[in-house]
Design an enzyme around this catalytic site. Structure first.
Site, PDB file in Angstrom:
ATOM      1  N   GLU A 211      40.109 -89.450  41.746  1.00  0.00           N
ATOM      2  CA  GLU A 211      39.539 -89.632  40.406  1.00  0.00           C
ATOM      3  C   GLU A 211      40.647 -89.620  39.355  1.00  0.00           C
ATOM      4  OE1 GLU A 211      35.836 -87.558  39.543  1.00  0.00           O
ATOM      5  OE2 GLU A 211      36.643 -87.002  37.582  1.00  0.00           O
TER       6      GLU A 211
ATOM      7  N   PHE B 257      38.390 -74.645  31.943  1.00  0.00           N
ATOM      8  CA  PHE B 257      37.511 -75.737  32.357  1.00  0.00           C
ATOM      9  C   PHE B 257      36.420 -75.203  33.297  1.00  0.00           C
ATOM     10  CE2 PHE B 257      37.052 -79.899  34.791  1.00  0.00           C
ATOM     11  CZ  PHE B 257      36.250 -80.451  33.805  1.00  0.00           C
TER      12      PHE B 257
ATOM     13  N   ASP C  85      28.217 -84.820  29.235  1.00  0.00           N
ATOM     14  CA  ASP C  85      28.141 -83.583  28.455  1.00  0.00           C
ATOM     15  C   ASP C  85      27.890 -83.938  27.001  1.00  0.00           C
ATOM     16  OD1 ASP C  85      28.549 -81.556  30.383  1.00  0.00           O
ATOM     17  OD2 ASP C  85      30.619 -82.242  30.580  1.00  0.00           O
TER      18      ASP C  85
ATOM     19  N   SER D 211      38.926 -89.976  48.313  1.00  0.00           N
ATOM     20  CA  SER D 211      38.802 -90.782  47.094  1.00  0.00           C
ATOM     21  C   SER D 211      39.542 -90.033  45.996  1.00  0.00           C
ATOM     22  CB  SER D 211      37.337 -91.017  46.720  1.00  0.00           C
ATOM     23  OG  SER D 211      36.606 -89.812  46.725  1.00  0.00           O
TER      24      SER D 211
ATOM     25  N   HIS E 257      37.017 -85.715  47.678  1.00  0.00           N
ATOM     26  CA  HIS E 257      37.210 -86.387  46.396  1.00  0.00           C
ATOM     27  C   HIS E 257      38.210 -85.541  45.602  1.00  0.00           C
ATOM     28  CE1 HIS E 257      36.130 -88.980  43.033  1.00  0.00           C
ATOM     29  NE2 HIS E 257      35.928 -87.919  42.274  1.00  0.00           N
TER      30      HIS E 257
HETATM   31  C1  LIG Z   1      32.177 -85.767  40.302  1.00  0.00           C
HETATM   32  C2  LIG Z   1      31.920 -85.592  38.824  1.00  0.00           C
HETATM   33  C3  LIG Z   1      32.343 -86.570  37.928  1.00  0.00           C
HETATM   34  C4  LIG Z   1      32.118 -86.439  36.554  1.00  0.00           C
HETATM   35  N1  LIG Z   1      32.554 -87.430  35.701  1.00  0.00           N
HETATM   36  C5  LIG Z   1      32.285 -87.351  34.385  1.00  0.00           C
HETATM   37  C6  LIG Z   1      32.668 -88.402  33.470  1.00  0.00           C
HETATM   38  O1  LIG Z   1      33.276 -89.395  33.868  1.00  0.00           O
HETATM   39  N2  LIG Z   1      32.351 -88.257  32.155  1.00  0.00           N
HETATM   40  C7  LIG Z   1      31.669 -87.170  31.688  1.00  0.00           C
HETATM   41  O2  LIG Z   1      31.404 -87.109  30.476  1.00  0.00           O
HETATM   42  N3  LIG Z   1      31.291 -86.161  32.508  1.00  0.00           N
HETATM   43  C8  LIG Z   1      31.577 -86.218  33.847  1.00  0.00           C
HETATM   44  N4  LIG Z   1      31.171 -85.198  34.687  1.00  0.00           N
HETATM   45  C9  LIG Z   1      30.485 -84.026  34.124  1.00  0.00           C
HETATM   46  C10 LIG Z   1      28.956 -84.254  33.982  1.00  0.00           C
HETATM   47  O3  LIG Z   1      28.701 -85.301  33.085  1.00  0.00           O
HETATM   48  C11 LIG Z   1      28.345 -82.950  33.481  1.00  0.00           C
HETATM   49  O4  LIG Z   1      28.413 -81.964  34.453  1.00  0.00           O
HETATM   50  C12 LIG Z   1      26.957 -83.064  32.868  1.00  0.00           C
HETATM   51  O5  LIG Z   1      26.683 -81.873  32.141  1.00  0.00           O
HETATM   52  C13 LIG Z   1      25.852 -83.254  33.900  1.00  0.00           C
HETATM   53  O6  LIG Z   1      25.869 -84.501  34.425  1.00  0.00           O
HETATM   54  P1  LIG Z   1      24.973 -84.850  35.728  1.00  0.00           P
HETATM   55  O7  LIG Z   1      25.125 -86.270  36.003  1.00  0.00           O
HETATM   56  O8  LIG Z   1      25.241 -83.883  36.798  1.00  0.00           O
HETATM   57  O9  LIG Z   1      23.534 -84.565  35.104  1.00  0.00           O
HETATM   58  P2  LIG Z   1      22.061 -84.461  35.736  1.00  0.00           P
HETATM   59  O10 LIG Z   1      22.103 -84.622  37.211  1.00  0.00           O
HETATM   60  O11 LIG Z   1      21.199 -85.358  34.956  1.00  0.00           O
HETATM   61  O12 LIG Z   1      21.722 -83.007  35.356  1.00  0.00           O
HETATM   62  C14 LIG Z   1      22.539 -81.899  35.711  1.00  0.00           C
HETATM   63  C15 LIG Z   1      21.683 -80.646  35.765  1.00  0.00           C
HETATM   64  O13 LIG Z   1      21.165 -80.356  34.465  1.00  0.00           O
HETATM   65  C16 LIG Z   1      19.822 -79.960  34.566  1.00  0.00           C
HETATM   66  N5  LIG Z   1      18.968 -80.945  33.895  1.00  0.00           N
HETATM   67  C17 LIG Z   1      19.368 -82.108  33.334  1.00  0.00           C
HETATM   68  N6  LIG Z   1      18.327 -82.764  32.797  1.00  0.00           N
HETATM   69  C18 LIG Z   1      17.240 -82.006  33.035  1.00  0.00           C
HETATM   70  C19 LIG Z   1      15.863 -82.156  32.736  1.00  0.00           C
HETATM   71  N7  LIG Z   1      15.400 -83.214  32.077  1.00  0.00           N
HETATM   72  N8  LIG Z   1      15.036 -81.186  33.138  1.00  0.00           N
HETATM   73  C20 LIG Z   1      15.497 -80.135  33.820  1.00  0.00           C
HETATM   74  N9  LIG Z   1      16.780 -79.928  34.118  1.00  0.00           N
HETATM   75  C21 LIG Z   1      17.642 -80.845  33.736  1.00  0.00           C
HETATM   76  C22 LIG Z   1      19.491 -79.927  36.012  1.00  0.00           C
HETATM   77  O14 LIG Z   1      19.644 -78.654  36.508  1.00  0.00           O
HETATM   78  C23 LIG Z   1      20.474 -80.841  36.652  1.00  0.00           C
HETATM   79  O15 LIG Z   1      20.765 -80.512  37.977  1.00  0.00           O
HETATM   80  C24 LIG Z   1      31.419 -85.291  36.056  1.00  0.00           C
HETATM   81  C25 LIG Z   1      31.006 -84.286  36.963  1.00  0.00           C
HETATM   82  C26 LIG Z   1      31.253 -84.424  38.329  1.00  0.00           C
HETATM   83  C27 LIG Z   1      30.812 -83.322  39.276  1.00  0.00           C
END
Ligand SMILES: Cc1cc2nc3c(=O)[nH]c(=O)nc-3n(C[C@H](O)[C@H](O)[C@H](O)COP(=O)(O)OP(=O)(O)OC[C@H]3O[C@@H](n4cnc5c(N)ncnc54)[C@H](O)[C@@H]3O)c2cc1C
Length: 303
Positions: free
Chosen positions: A23, A225, A115, A21, A275
């Site tokens: 991105e 990064f 973020d 895939s 990916h």
């Molecule tokens: C494949 C991929 C694609 C991405 N695409 C984008 C994008 O399009 N746009 C963008 O802005 N960013 C993107 N990101 C970055 C991502 O948004 C960041 O890494 C962000 O900081 C965490 O998102 P997440 O969905 O992993 O969060 P979550 O899974 O919600 O949390 C990540 C980690 O933070 C901690 N955490 C979060 N909330 C809590 C809580 N309430 N209590 C305890 N611990 C907590 C946990 O350890 C958890 O594992 C991408 C990252 C990846 C790997």
């Protein structure tokens, strides 16, 4: 990756099982738009499993993400996956985006927390009326429509996470809410990925954990990064790019060699799905896919 014992090529049955895939990020200018579409046109014949389009910090690319996804649907045979984050928006706002994607024919969302608006590494505070984290968003999406949902995973743990266990607990929560695939943050040492995979499987998580591969086009930029998102940069990698700051042509050759070595080693150890973080550039990714054995005609035969 000094230990690498990569195969010379990926052939036969293994080649047929490889799935990729790609991105992309939504373009900001007409020039960037041309680069993106040249890249999509070049990579499309490789018949990726899906192509995903990122969502900028704070929802800043909401319209551009949507427009790019719509154009992929309208002008290509590719399956788009739209990234969506929880940042700086109410649940109602995000639900509206989710419904708009469904109405436009999108069936796959990459659900993320996102973020802080000032970028990775800052302190994250959920919007008071919004989804709090990715698991919460996955559940919200599933409540609205039956999307396929992918999420993020972190072989070196997310920087906000107190421990690998806590991080894997969050991944489990995302899976329990309905995610059926995770793509990892990029990494450079394959041993880190396999150690993580072992712990994820031990936690009872069965979904594919697809390695995210970043072909390093610009070492300085990638290093910055990596620091912000918790990816370690091994000394051997820095050494390979040492002295090439003003030599983009050689940098590109080294980048292809490094990424090829990484993916072929992953294939040797049984990985079939990849990916690619394309940075909207096709050349390196196309070359690496070629080394993986992907050919437009092979994919058609396999279909
Ligand atoms: C494949 C991929 C694609 C991405 N695409 C984008 C994008 O399009 N746009 C963008 O802005 N960013 C993107 N990101 C970055 C991502 O948004 C960041 O890494 C962000 O900081 C965490 O998102 P997440 O969905 O992993 O969060 P979550 O899974 O919600 O949390 C990540 C980690 O933070 C901690 N955490 C979060 N909330 C809590 C809580 N309430 N209590 C305890 N611990 C907590 C946990 O350890 C958890 O594992 C991408 C990252 C990846 C790997």
């Amino acid at each position: 990756m000094s230990h690498v014992r990569a195969s010379r090529f990926v052939a036969g049955e293994r080649r047929r099982r490889i799935r990729v895939s790609f991105e992309f990020f939504p373009p900001k200018s007409e020039d960037m738009e041309r680069t993106l579409w040249d890249s999509i046109s070049r990579l499309a014949p490789l018949a990726p499993n899906f192509v995903s389009v990122t969502y900028g910090a704070g929802g800043s690319t909401r319209e551009r993400t949507h427009a790019t996804v719509r154009r992929i649907l309208a002008e290509t045979a590719l399956t788009p996956a739209a990234h969506l984050t929880c940042v700086a928006a109410t649940r109602d706002d995000i639900d509206e985006v989710i419904r708009a994607y469904w109405d436009a024919g999108v069936r796959h969302i990459v659900a993320l927390r996102g973020d802080p608006p000032d970028g990775a590494g800052g302190r994250y505070a959920p919007h008071p009326g919004g989804y709090h984290h990715a698991a919460d968003l996955v559940a919200g999406i599933k409540r609205l429509a039956d999307f396929e949902i992918s999420v993020a995973a972190y072989p070196e743990k997310h920087p906000d996470s107190p421990s690998v266990e806590a991080d894997i607990d969050m991944l489990k929560a995302k899976v329990d809410a309905g995610a059926t695939r995770a793509m990892t943050q990029f990494f450079f040492e394959n041993t880190l990925y396999f150690r993580y995979l072992e712990r994820v499987r031990a936690r009872g998580i069965k979904i594919p954990i697809v390695p995210g591969i970043l072909p390093v086009q610009n070492f300085k930029q990638a290093k910055g990064f990596a620091t912000r998102c918790g990816t370690s940069v091994p000394d051997w990698l820095a050494e390979r790019f040492d002295g090439l700051d003003d030599d983009p042509a050689t940098r590109k050759l080294i980048a292809a060699a490094v990424a090829a070595e990484q993916v072929v080693d992953l294939v040797d150890q049984g990985v079939t799905d990849f990916h690619f973080y394309t940075m909207n550039r096709a050349d390196l990714v196309f070359a690496i896919c070629h080394l993986l054995g992907l050919r437009p005609d092979v994919k058609r035969e396999a279909a």
